[in-house]
Design an enzyme around this catalytic site. Structure first.
Site, PDB file in Angstrom:
ATOM      1  N   GLU A 121       0.842  -1.206   0.000  1.00  0.00           N
ATOM      2  CA  GLU A 121       0.000   0.000   0.000  1.00  0.00           C
ATOM      3  C   GLU A 121       0.871   1.247   0.000  1.00  0.00           C
ATOM      4  O   GLU A 121       2.066   1.180   0.290  1.00  0.00           O
ATOM      5  CB  GLU A 121      -0.893  -0.015   1.240  1.00  0.00           C
ATOM      6  CG  GLU A 121      -0.101   0.003   2.538  1.00  0.00           C
ATOM      7  CD  GLU A 121      -0.941  -0.335   3.757  1.00  0.00           C
ATOM      8  OE1 GLU A 121      -1.411  -1.494   3.842  1.00  0.00           O
ATOM      9  OE2 GLU A 121      -1.119   0.555   4.601  1.00  0.00           O
ATOM     10  N   LYS A 123       2.725   4.610   1.142  1.00  0.00           N
ATOM     11  CA  LYS A 123       3.184   5.196   2.401  1.00  0.00           C
ATOM     12  C   LYS A 123       2.870   6.686   2.350  1.00  0.00           C
ATOM     13  O   LYS A 123       3.471   7.432   1.580  1.00  0.00           O
ATOM     14  CB  LYS A 123       4.677   4.977   2.580  1.00  0.00           C
ATOM     15  CG  LYS A 123       5.187   5.503   3.912  1.00  0.00           C
ATOM     16  CD  LYS A 123       6.620   5.073   4.152  1.00  0.00           C
ATOM     17  CE  LYS A 123       7.092   5.416   5.552  1.00  0.00           C
ATOM     18  NZ  LYS A 123       6.939   6.815   5.915  1.00  0.00           N
ATOM     19  N   ASP A 125       2.650  10.482   3.164  1.00  0.00           N
ATOM     20  CA  ASP A 125       3.570  11.434   3.768  1.00  0.00           C
ATOM     21  C   ASP A 125       2.765  12.447   4.583  1.00  0.00           C
ATOM     22  O   ASP A 125       2.515  13.562   4.146  1.00  0.00           O
ATOM     23  CB  ASP A 125       4.390  12.122   2.679  1.00  0.00           C
ATOM     24  CG  ASP A 125       5.655  12.741   3.240  1.00  0.00           C
ATOM     25  OD1 ASP A 125       5.948  12.498   4.429  1.00  0.00           O
ATOM     26  OD2 ASP A 125       6.337  13.452   2.493  1.00  0.00           O
ATOM     27  N   TYR A 233      -4.913   2.686   8.825  1.00  0.00           N
ATOM     28  CA  TYR A 233      -4.271   1.474   8.339  1.00  0.00           C
ATOM     29  C   TYR A 233      -3.869   0.476   9.423  1.00  0.00           C
ATOM     30  O   TYR A 233      -3.238  -0.537   9.118  1.00  0.00           O
ATOM     31  CB  TYR A 233      -3.044   1.826   7.502  1.00  0.00           C
ATOM     32  CG  TYR A 233      -2.138   2.863   8.133  1.00  0.00           C
ATOM     33  CD1 TYR A 233      -1.456   2.604   9.306  1.00  0.00           C
ATOM     34  CD2 TYR A 233      -1.994   4.124   7.551  1.00  0.00           C
ATOM     35  CE1 TYR A 233      -0.653   3.550   9.898  1.00  0.00           C
ATOM     36  CE2 TYR A 233      -1.183   5.082   8.129  1.00  0.00           C
ATOM     37  CZ  TYR A 233      -0.510   4.791   9.311  1.00  0.00           C
ATOM     38  OH  TYR A 233       0.281   5.736   9.898  1.00  0.00           O
ATOM     39  N   LYS A 327      11.153   3.152   0.369  1.00  0.00           N
ATOM     40  CA  LYS A 327      11.192   4.593   0.086  1.00  0.00           C
ATOM     41  C   LYS A 327      11.551   4.842  -1.375  1.00  0.00           C
ATOM     42  O   LYS A 327      12.526   4.289  -1.881  1.00  0.00           O
ATOM     43  CB  LYS A 327      12.246   5.274   0.976  1.00  0.00           C
ATOM     44  CG  LYS A 327      11.904   5.279   2.457  1.00  0.00           C
ATOM     45  CD  LYS A 327      10.956   6.426   2.769  1.00  0.00           C
ATOM     46  CE  LYS A 327      10.932   6.777   4.237  1.00  0.00           C
ATOM     47  NZ  LYS A 327      11.881   7.799   4.619  1.00  0.00           N
ATOM     48  N   CYS A 421      21.125  43.756 -22.053  1.00  0.00           N
ATOM     49  CA  CYS A 421      21.199  42.402 -22.603  1.00  0.00           C
ATOM     50  C   CYS A 421      22.636  41.885 -22.497  1.00  0.00           C
ATOM     51  O   CYS A 421      23.564  42.528 -22.989  1.00  0.00           O
ATOM     52  CB  CYS A 421      20.757  42.408 -24.067  1.00  0.00           C
ATOM     53  SG  CYS A 421      20.997  40.807 -24.864  1.00  0.00           S
ATOM     54  N   CYS A 424      24.009  41.488 -26.311  1.00  0.00           N
ATOM     55  CA  CYS A 424      24.261  42.596 -27.244  1.00  0.00           C
ATOM     56  C   CYS A 424      24.306  43.962 -26.569  1.00  0.00           C
ATOM     57  O   CYS A 424      24.557  44.971 -27.229  1.00  0.00           O
ATOM     58  CB  CYS A 424      23.212  42.596 -28.351  1.00  0.00           C
ATOM     59  SG  CYS A 424      21.561  43.028 -27.780  1.00  0.00           S
ATOM     60  N   CYS A 440      14.969  41.645 -24.591  1.00  0.00           N
ATOM     61  CA  CYS A 440      15.938  42.405 -25.359  1.00  0.00           C
ATOM     62  C   CYS A 440      15.225  42.783 -26.652  1.00  0.00           C
ATOM     63  O   CYS A 440      14.837  41.914 -27.428  1.00  0.00           O
ATOM     64  CB  CYS A 440      17.171  41.557 -25.647  1.00  0.00           C
ATOM     65  SG  CYS A 440      18.208  42.288 -26.921  1.00  0.00           S
ATOM     66  N   CYS A 446      20.645  40.937 -32.152  1.00  0.00           N
ATOM     67  CA  CYS A 446      21.163  40.324 -30.916  1.00  0.00           C
ATOM     68  C   CYS A 446      21.660  38.903 -31.207  1.00  0.00           C
ATOM     69  O   CYS A 446      20.875  38.028 -31.594  1.00  0.00           O
ATOM     70  CB  CYS A 446      20.071  40.296 -29.849  1.00  0.00           C
ATOM     71  SG  CYS A 446      20.554  39.394 -28.364  1.00  0.00           S
TER      72      CYS A 446
HETATM   73  S1  IVH Z   1       1.876   1.048   9.262  1.00  0.00           S
HETATM   74  C1  IVH Z   1       3.232  -0.903  13.053  1.00  0.00           C
HETATM   75  N1  IVH Z   1       1.062   2.017   6.966  1.00  0.00           N
HETATM   76  O1  IVH Z   1       5.028   5.838   8.270  1.00  0.00           O
HETATM   77  C2  IVH Z   1       3.195  -0.263  11.717  1.00  0.00           C
HETATM   78  N2  IVH Z   1       2.423   3.384   8.352  1.00  0.00           N
HETATM   79  O2  IVH Z   1       7.890   5.652   8.722  1.00  0.00           O
HETATM   80  C3  IVH Z   1       2.633   1.085  11.780  1.00  0.00           C
HETATM   81  N3  IVH Z   1       2.826   5.626   7.441  1.00  0.00           N
HETATM   82  O3  IVH Z   1       4.838   5.726  11.735  1.00  0.00           O
HETATM   83  C4  IVH Z   1       2.755   1.812  10.549  1.00  0.00           C
HETATM   84  N4  IVH Z   1       1.656   5.372   5.609  1.00  0.00           N
HETATM   85  O4  IVH Z   1       3.156   7.256  10.456  1.00  0.00           O
HETATM   86  C5  IVH Z   1       1.776   2.244   8.066  1.00  0.00           C
HETATM   87  N5  IVH Z   1       0.242   2.777   4.941  1.00  0.00           N
HETATM   88  C6  IVH Z   1       0.934   2.997   6.047  1.00  0.00           C
HETATM   89  C7  IVH Z   1       1.582   4.220   6.293  1.00  0.00           C
HETATM   90  C8  IVH Z   1       2.329   4.380   7.461  1.00  0.00           C
HETATM   91  C9  IVH Z   1       2.397   6.206   6.322  1.00  0.00           C
HETATM   92  C10 IVH Z   1       3.703   6.277   8.430  1.00  0.00           C
HETATM   93  C11 IVH Z   1       3.362   5.999   9.859  1.00  0.00           C
HETATM   94  C12 IVH Z   1       4.612   5.369  10.424  1.00  0.00           C
HETATM   95  C13 IVH Z   1       5.654   5.898   9.512  1.00  0.00           C
HETATM   96  C14 IVH Z   1       6.919   5.073   9.524  1.00  0.00           C
END
Ligand code: IVH
Length: 711
Positions: A121, A123, A125, A233, A327, A421, A424, A440, A446
């Protein structure tokens, strides 16, 4: 992909470096988890943690219980929010930076890679949050804090619309901690910044920071006005009480079904996959579409699906062993802005650009980035010598986001836009009052403008003359062979002999045999292979269709679309020149601004001279009307994306337009067909989302021949 971290050779050196790293990491953490803008990029931060980990692996005696490698988040920020203990610890995740890292993890969790089902899934931010529901009613919202204790932001959490006050459904536990990520959707973030800019205020750094700042407002009323959202999640503490436990919770993917049934937002992008190959495919796809998601993501999270296996694997003090964060390569890095210079373009526009210490960002090395105009330089507030944030999102152009003010030393200096310029010496001016760009005005003489216009004629979008690039154009102008583009098609071998870049530098060395056989070697100053090629290509270019000739004239506002429209409507250069403003503006795809620009262009003598000299040199000034191509695509708008086997990019357009269709670059609900080739990206995804008719290359060929009925 990572540079190998150097580990100090002896214990005292290791101790010193360890202490320095711990301090540095703590500082960055307190900025990150507070709402101060970070002073280093995420990737640089990750590198610090990795170095610390490597040192601790070699010198385990340096590990303290509160080492950053064993802790998560930050405890040290005094906030004014009550500190509350989590019922169950909030963990962090270990990171993988490459597919090899992912495979190593798979090998560790399964006896062999691919043993287990893995939930993959995005991650997100954002910032992690823990929501406590007692008997289905929201009673508390806590930030992660140091993982053990968080800040009580309940009142602020209640203002987020997607967080329900009450859980839905019948299967409600007596108590549950629900974990998720609070974020600010990218679109809303951009709108917020747009409004700030309009008010003359400084924009926010990024959505994550803004979300963190918004959630930690003293006044929940302020939080309520910020467009925050949530994805959940995971579960923390869970007590069912009298309710029958939900059996679906024995799988990670089942957790998401239960959360959704309770009325909580969950990701729609989670997939259950098995084996490195499938996971690799998921990661690539996710990266390709990372910028079309509603929130920013910085990678993917992979989790073992079977929760009994999760329990067997357990956790270290800071992260579960059954999950890993993959990452993406960084899209934002820091570098030094060494200088700001200006470039004079084809139309005379003078553009400042940043010269930076080269850095790798999103997979390519970047040393230059446009700063657009003097107002942009002022708005971004960058000084020469600044550490700057450089961003390259996907395949788009690199952008200097802004300075890292906290990294200033006082040695930085302000940049001012030159008044003259650089090519020129002519005084720069606004084209019309209030223009942000300076130009210019000396377009006739030029050298920078002439060079750029000539190189543009050689470009693929114009007459497509191989060899005639920036370098050759500059060489032709600098050597005095071309005063401007008028004589381009009159060039002879004699002319080229005066251009060092297009001639041999030294006499050719011949073998004895060749000399005896009377071979005449090439002499220094003879026109070289590339010079001959240039002449041959220029000869070829004379026969290109009229619209390409029009594009090559660099008439303001007249790009490929307008040129095509003009060529189709008038068929010859003479007819275009003879047309009045009304007739020009009447053409579909032309309009009053372009019409005015064309009329004005032809009033200038040296412009007319270009057309006449090109015509005399045999450049096509009239298209043959081809009545034979059936107009199978009349009234249809078609987008082609990805690469096709039988067509170049221009070829696809040509094929569509010559059959009466409209070739568009962007997918919308008004698109009739989307042709999808190899490696198609976000346009294909969008077409699917909009439910548009998608064609393969073979179907496209059928469409060209037989019209919509044929497909
Ligand atoms: S699971 C025990 N799922 O990433 C596992 N974390 O770098 C708990 N995060 O502390 C985390 N998306 O704040 C999980 N789909 C996702 C996430 C996620 C973002 C964050 C979360 C975690 C941090 C770790």
């Amino acid at each position: 992909m990572d540079p190998v971290t150097e580990i100090p050779a002896d214990a005292p050196a290791a101790r010193a470096r360890h202490a320095a790293l711990v301090q540095e990491i703590e500082e960055h953490r307190s900025r990150y988890y507070g709402d101060d803008a970070p002073t280093i990029s995420d990737a640089e931060y990750d590198a610090l943690e990795r170095e610390l980990r490597a040192i601790e692996a070699r010198y385990p005696e340096l590990v303290e219980p509160d080492s950053p490698t064993l802790t998560v988040g930050s405890a040290g920020v005094a906030t004014g929010f009550a500190s509350v203990k989590h019922r169950e610890r909030m963990m962090s995740l270990d990171n993988a930076f490459s597919l090899e890292d992912v495979e190593l993890w798979l090998a560790r969790v399964g006896r062999e890679a691919g043993d287990h089902e893995v939930v993959c899934e995005p991650k997100i931010d954002g910032l992690s949050i823990s929501l406590t529901y007692e008997n289905g009613v929201l009673t508390q919202g806590l930030t992660r804090g140091d993982g053990t204790q968080g800040e009580d932001v309940t009142a602020n959490v209640r203002t987020i619309r997607t967080i329900p006050e009450r859980l839905a459904g019948d299967s409600i536990p007596a108590l549950v901690e629900i974990r998720g990520e609070v974020f600010m959707p990218v679109k809303q973030f951009e709108a917020l910044n747009e409004a700030l800019r309009a008010d003359g205020k400084a924009p926010y750094a990024n959505p994550r920071n803004t979300a963190a700042g918004s959630l930690r407002q003293k006044d929940p009323g302020v939080t309520g006005q910020r467009p925050l959202d949530l994805t959940t999640y995971a579960l923390g503490a869970l007590e069912w009480g009298d309710t029958e436990p939900d059996a679906r919770l024995e799988r990670q993917a089942g957790i998401y079904d239960v959360l959704a049934d309770w009325g909580l937002p969950v990701t729609e992008h989670a997939r259950v996959l098995r084996g490195a190959e499938a996971i690799d495919g998921f990661l690539r796809e996710l990266e390709a579409k990372r910028h079309s998601l509603v929130h920013e993501i910085d990678g993917a999270v992979l989790k073992v699906n079977d929760r009994s296996v999760q329990r067997q694997l357990g956790s270290t003090s800071r992260a579960p062993r059954w999950a890993i964060a993959y990452k993406f390569p960084p899209e934002e890095v820091h570098t030094t802005l060494e200088d700001i210079r200006v470039d004079v373009g084809r139309t005379g526009r003078v553009t400042p650009y940043g010269v930076m210490t080269p850095v790798t960002v999103a997979g390519s090395t970047v040393a230059y980035a446009t700063l657009h105009n003097a107002h942009e330089v002022a708005r971004k507030g960058v000084l020469i010598g600044d550490t700057v944030v450089l961003r390259k999102a996907g395949d788009v152009i690199p952008e200097i986001v802004g300075p890292v003010v906290a990294a200033r030393t006082g040695a930085e200096r302000e940049w001012t836009m030159p008044a003259e310029c650089p090519s020129c010496g002519t005084l720069l001016a606004e084209q019309k009052e209030g223009d942000k760009d300076l130009r210019c005005p000396n377009s006739q003489f030029c050298p920078a403008q002439i060079t750029d216009r000539i190189a543009f004629i050689g470009s693929r979008g114009a007459l497509d003359v191989e060899v005639l690039g920036e370098k050759a154009a500059a060489a032709l102008v600098e050597s005095g062979v071309l005063a401007n583009e008028a004589a381009l098609f009159d060039l002879t071998e004699d002319d080229l002999r005066r251009v060092p870049m297009l001639t041999y530098e030294v006499d050719e060395k011949l073998t004895k045999k060749q000399i005896e056989a009377g071979v005449e070697g090439r002499k220094a100053g003879d026109v070289a292979e590339n010079g001959r090629k240039l002449l041959a290509n220029l000869a070829d270019a004379r026969t290109r269709p009229l619209w390409r000739v029009i594009v090559s004239l660099s008439i303001r506002h007249v790009g490929p679309t307008a040129s095509r429209a003009l060529a189709t409507a008038f068929v010859s250069m003479d007819a275009i020149r003879a047309a009045d403003e009304v007739a020009l503006a009447d053409v579909d795809g032309v309009g009053p601004v372009i019409a005015r620009s064309v009329i004005e262009w032809f009033t200038v003598d040296w412009h007319v001279d270009i057309v006449e000299r090109w015509a005399a040199a045999g450049v096509r000034m009239e298209d043959e009307r081809d009545e034979s191509t059936p107009q199978t695509l009349a009234g249809l708008t078609i987008v082609a994306t990805g690469s096709l086997e039988g067509f170049t990019r221009d070829g696809v357009k040509e094929a569509i337009i010559s059959r009466g269709g409209k070739a568009s670059g962007s997918v919308s609900k008004n698109t009739d067909f989307v042709v999808v080739g190899e490696n198609a990206g976000s346009k294909a995804t969008k077409a699917e989302e909009l439910g548009l008719r998608i064609l393969s290359e073979a179907e496209f060929v059928a469409l060209l021949e037989g019209g919509p009925e044929a497909v």
